[in-house]
Write a protein that holds these residues in place. Structure first.
Motif, PDB file in Angstrom:
ATOM      1  N   SER A   1      19.570   9.450  63.733  1.00 19.01           N
ATOM      2  CA  SER A   1      20.046   8.984  65.032  1.00 19.01           C
ATOM      3  C   SER A   1      20.102   7.462  65.021  1.00 19.01           C
ATOM      4  N   GLY A   2      20.793   6.910  66.018  1.00 18.11           N
ATOM      5  CA  GLY A   2      20.868   5.455  66.150  1.00 18.11           C
ATOM      6  C   GLY A   2      21.522   4.824  64.946  1.00 18.11           C
ATOM      7  N   GLN A   3      20.738   4.064  64.169  1.00 19.82           N
ATOM      8  CA  GLN A   3      21.218   3.440  62.942  1.00 19.82           C
ATOM      9  C   GLN A   3      20.428   3.919  61.732  1.00 19.82           C
ATOM     10  N   ASP A   4      19.766   5.054  61.875  1.00 15.25           N
ATOM     11  CA  ASP A   4      18.899   5.589  60.820  1.00 15.25           C
ATOM     12  C   ASP A   4      19.361   6.991  60.448  1.00 15.25           C
ATOM     13  N   TYR A   5      20.109   7.099  59.343  1.00 20.36           N
ATOM     14  CA  TYR A   5      20.677   8.384  58.935  1.00 20.36           C
ATOM     15  C   TYR A   5      20.401   8.661  57.464  1.00 20.36           C
ATOM     16  N   THR A   6      20.355   9.949  57.128  1.00 17.81           N
ATOM     17  CA  THR A   6      20.238  10.365  55.742  1.00 17.81           C
ATOM     18  C   THR A   6      21.373  11.318  55.398  1.00 17.81           C
ATOM     19  N   VAL A   7      21.724  11.324  54.116  1.00 16.68           N
ATOM     20  CA  VAL A   7      22.688  12.271  53.565  1.00 16.68           C
ATOM     21  C   VAL A   7      21.950  12.988  52.434  1.00 16.68           C
ATOM     22  N   ASN A   8      21.661  14.273  52.618  1.00 18.83           N
ATOM     23  CA  ASN A   8      20.713  14.961  51.748  1.00 18.83           C
ATOM     24  C   ASN A   8      19.426  14.136  51.746  1.00 18.83           C
ATOM     25  N   ASP A   9      18.998  13.633  50.580  1.00 22.94           N
ATOM     26  CA  ASP A   9      17.781  12.816  50.537  1.00 22.94           C
ATOM     27  C   ASP A   9      18.071  11.320  50.438  1.00 22.94           C
ATOM     28  N   ALA A  10      19.326  10.956  50.526  1.00 26.49           N
ATOM     29  CA  ALA A  10      19.692   9.535  50.432  1.00 26.49           C
ATOM     30  C   ALA A  10      19.738   8.914  51.818  1.00 26.49           C
ATOM     31  N   LYS A  11      19.412   7.634  51.880  1.00 28.49           N
ATOM     32  CA  LYS A  11      19.431   6.913  53.145  1.00 28.49           C
ATOM     33  C   LYS A  11      20.713   6.098  53.264  1.00 28.49           C
ATOM     34  N   VAL A  12      21.312   6.127  54.445  1.00 29.57           N
ATOM     35  CA  VAL A  12      22.461   5.270  54.721  1.00 29.57           C
ATOM     36  C   VAL A  12      21.952   3.850  54.925  1.00 29.57           C
ATOM     37  N   VAL A  13      22.390   2.923  54.065  1.00 31.70           N
ATOM     38  CA  VAL A  13      21.903   1.547  54.150  1.00 31.70           C
ATOM     39  C   VAL A  13      22.938   0.596  54.752  1.00 31.70           C
ATOM     40  N   CYS A  14      24.185   1.037  54.820  1.00 32.07           N
ATOM     41  CA  CYS A  14      25.220   0.282  55.531  1.00 32.07           C
ATOM     42  C   CYS A  14      26.293   1.292  55.917  1.00 32.07           C
ATOM     43  N   GLY A  15      26.423   1.544  57.200  1.00 30.23           N
ATOM     44  CA  GLY A  15      27.281   2.634  57.640  1.00 30.23           C
ATOM     45  C   GLY A  15      28.482   2.225  58.445  1.00 30.23           C
ATOM     46  N   ASN A  16      29.439   3.156  58.538  1.00 28.95           N
ATOM     47  CA  ASN A  16      30.633   3.018  59.369  1.00 28.95           C
ATOM     48  C   ASN A  16      31.533   1.869  58.907  1.00 28.95           C
ATOM     49  N   VAL A  17      31.652   1.720  57.594  1.00 32.28           N
ATOM     50  CA  VAL A  17      32.545   0.714  57.020  1.00 32.28           C
ATOM     51  C   VAL A  17      33.939   1.320  56.938  1.00 32.28           C
ATOM     52  N   LYS A  18      34.920   0.644  57.494  1.00 33.55           N
ATOM     53  CA  LYS A  18      36.279   1.184  57.551  1.00 33.55           C
ATOM     54  C   LYS A  18      37.150   0.634  56.430  1.00 33.55           C
ATOM     55  N   THR A  19      37.945   1.524  55.826  1.00 33.57           N
ATOM     56  CA  THR A  19      39.023   1.104  54.942  1.00 33.57           C
ATOM     57  C   THR A  19      40.310   1.671  55.540  1.00 33.57           C
ATOM     58  N   ALA A  20      41.431   1.426  54.882  1.00 30.73           N
ATOM     59  CA  ALA A  20      42.707   1.869  55.447  1.00 30.73           C
ATOM     60  C   ALA A  20      42.800   3.382  55.580  1.00 30.73           C
ATOM     61  N   ASN A  21      42.061   4.119  54.745  1.00 36.62           N
ATOM     62  CA  ASN A  21      42.166   5.583  54.792  1.00 36.62           C
ATOM     63  C   ASN A  21      40.828   6.301  54.789  1.00 36.62           C
ATOM     64  N   ALA A  22      39.726   5.570  54.991  1.00 33.69           N
ATOM     65  CA  ALA A  22      38.417   6.229  54.884  1.00 33.69           C
ATOM     66  C   ALA A  22      37.362   5.538  55.733  1.00 33.69           C
ATOM     67  N   THR A  23      36.318   6.307  56.027  1.00 35.06           N
ATOM     68  CA  THR A  23      35.089   5.767  56.584  1.00 35.06           C
ATOM     69  C   THR A  23      34.058   5.826  55.464  1.00 35.06           C
ATOM     70  N   VAL A  24      33.376   4.726  55.210  1.00 31.62           N
ATOM     71  CA  VAL A  24      32.452   4.633  54.086  1.00 31.62           C
ATOM     72  C   VAL A  24      31.026   4.415  54.586  1.00 31.62           C
ATOM     73  N   TYR A  25      30.092   5.151  53.985  1.00 32.24           N
ATOM     74  CA  TYR A  25      28.664   4.970  54.247  1.00 32.24           C
ATOM     75  C   TYR A  25      27.999   4.627  52.918  1.00 32.24           C
ATOM     76  N   LEU A  26      27.479   3.416  52.791  1.00 29.33           N
ATOM     77  CA  LEU A  26      26.766   3.039  51.586  1.00 29.33           C
ATOM     78  C   LEU A  26      25.392   3.706  51.594  1.00 29.33           C
ATOM     79  N   ILE A  27      25.012   4.334  50.487  1.00 27.61           N
ATOM     80  CA  ILE A  27      23.747   5.069  50.415  1.00 27.61           C
ATOM     81  C   ILE A  27      22.892   4.558  49.271  1.00 27.61           C
ATOM     82  N   ASP A  28      21.583   4.827  49.344  1.00 22.67           N
ATOM     83  CA  ASP A  28      20.642   4.222  48.407  1.00 22.67           C
ATOM     84  C   ASP A  28      20.312   5.079  47.199  1.00 22.67           C
TER      85      ASP A  28
END
Length: 204
Positions: free
Chosen positions: A169-196
């Motif tokens: 929730s908020g700004q603290d999310y996980t994908v499986n066991d990885a943590k989102v360290v920089c989220g909601n980055v936009k490109t021309a055709n995608a939304t990107v979530y940097l994970i650790d």
């Protein structure tokens, strides 16, 4: 071709190591911009991106948030020094055109630090196995746009066909066991979530 048990074990271990390192780094140091000014959640929220690792993204130029928004995802990532290892893997697997031509996708992108936890000989082994590499990389891509609000309790089928699970929730999310360290980055055709950490398909 399936990834060997050894490779899967090393990737899994890397995920745990990176998660621990990330937690330690966050507790030890405040978030600062390139000039040392505190980076508040308000500053990142203003442009939509969030997370401690967003401070490492260039402030201007093609690799900045504004620059990445102008290019398709593989091209955008290639301009961002935080994602250089991922870009090399995508190029090795021959997935650049596939990702650039897709529409409204979501990419969970392991940072260089995530890949750095993998022993070089093991990483080289995976990079040399195109089928295994493709399986791993496509497990990081969802064929639709996923907003931060969708991550709170989500399950998404990837291009690899297995599912990833998200929570938080908020700004603290996980994908499986990885943590989102920089989220909601936009490109021309995608939304990107940097994970650790690097995600591994269940069948791998």
């Amino acid at each position: 071709m399936r990834v060997s048990r050894t490779v899967a074990t090393v990737f899994g271990g890397a995920a745990l190591l990176m998660a621990s390192a990330c937690a330690a780094n966050e507790s030890a140091a405040p978030n600062t911009g390139s000039a040392g000014d505190p980076m508040t959640s308000t500053a990142t929220a203003a442009s939509g991106e969030f997370g401690a690792a967003c401070a490492a993204v260039p402030k201007d130029g093609p690799g900045s948030f504004q620059g990445m928004a102008m290019d398709p995802v593989a091209t955008a990532a290639s301009n961002n020094p935080v994602l250089s290892t991922l870009v090399a893997a995508v190029q090795q697997a021959g997935l650049v055109d596939t990702l650039n031509s897709a529409k409204d996708i979501t990419v969970f992108a392991p940072t260089n630090e995530a890949f750095a936890k993998i022993p070089p000989e093991t990483l080289n082994q995976v990079l040399a196995d195109k089928a295994a590499l493709t399986k791993i990389l496509t497990y990081h891509v969802v064929g639709k746009s996923v907003a931060p609000s969708d991550l709170s309790a989500g399950s998404f089928e990837t291009l690899e066909k297995d599912k990833v699970s998200t929570a938080g929730s908020g700004q603290d999310y996980t994908v499986n066991d990885a943590k989102v360290v920089c989220g909601n980055v936009k490109t021309a055709n995608a939304t990107v979530y940097l994970i650790d950490s690097v995600l591994m398909p269940p069948a791998a």
